[in-house]
Scaffold this active site. Structure first.
Site: not given
Length: 239
Positions: A12, A16, A37, A50
């Protein structure tokens, strides 16, 4: 082969969005770009992950490849085990990155969470991916209190493994930075022993594509295709 691995100091932290910013700037310079990814966790089948966010922000011209996804929001190795599925190993992720590099000017490999989060039950990590293909690692860090320790631990782990650190980017710079965040602009490159190469505004992920490109250019350093000046940014926010 031009491959950059992106990792966070935790989950977090804006990894991304930073990946999308690097991709957008490379595309604006006319380069072909792929984003890999290896393992997407915490996303159900059919839901955007993402790589979809990268396409939304950087453009559909960016090639994206998600090797596997697991529904539980856990470390990839744990999430794969709980799903009764085979994990993505570092060797598989490295092979995919090399394959993409044959047809693209730049390949960005976005890890899950931090540098040493386990990808499989044998202890493989995104650091192993970077080491095996000789790729530098761009570290995405938080802005505020606690980030110095997490960033120092991440970059120390890179040095111990002989992996180049491409720099540190603050992944979500607050609109009203507190004292810790402002001081960290000077302290992050010291504890990381690596340059501060960007600070992306916290609202960047909500912008449209054109506005995002403008912000990306202002938020990332020339080494990443932008115009960010770490010294000037730190002076502007001097504590």
């Amino acid at each position: 082969m031009s491959v950059i691995v992106l990792t966070g100091t935790g989950t977090g932290v804006g990894k991304t969005v930073v990946t999308a910013a690097v991709a957008a700037l490379a595309r604006a310079r006319g380069h072909s770009v792929a984003v890999l990814k290896p393992a997407q966790t915490g996303v159900a089948p059919g839901e955007p992950g993402d790589v979809h966010e990268v396409s939304r922000l950087a453009g559909d011209e960016v090639t994206t490849w998600e090797l596997a996804r697991f529904p539980d929001p856990l470390a990839p190795g744990t999430a794969a085990r709980r799903a009764g599925a085979l994990p993505v190993t570092p060797s598989q992720a490295a092979a995919a990155a090399v394959e993409l590099s044959r047809g693209h000017d730049l390949v960005l490999v976005e890890g899950a969470g931090g540098l040493l989060v386990r990808m499989d039950d044998h202890g493989g990590t995104i650091a192993d991916v970077a080491w095996s293909i000789g790729a530098p690692v761009l570290v995405v860090a938080e802005a505020g209190l606690g980030t110095l320790n997490a960033t120092a631990l991440t970059t120390e782990a890179l040095r111990r493994r002989g992996i180049e650190c491409a720099g540190v980017v603050v992944g979500s710079w607050p609109a009203e930075p507190d004292l810790a965040a402002r001081c960290n602009l000077d302290d992050l490159p010291v504890v990381a022993e690596a340059p501060l190469v960007g600070a992306v505004p916290s609202n960047a992920g909500g912008l449209d594509r054109a506005a995002f490109l403008t912000v990306a250019r202002a938020s990332l350093a020339p080494a990443l295709g932008g115009e960010f000046d770490a010294n000037g940014f730190a002076a502007e926010h001097a504590a």
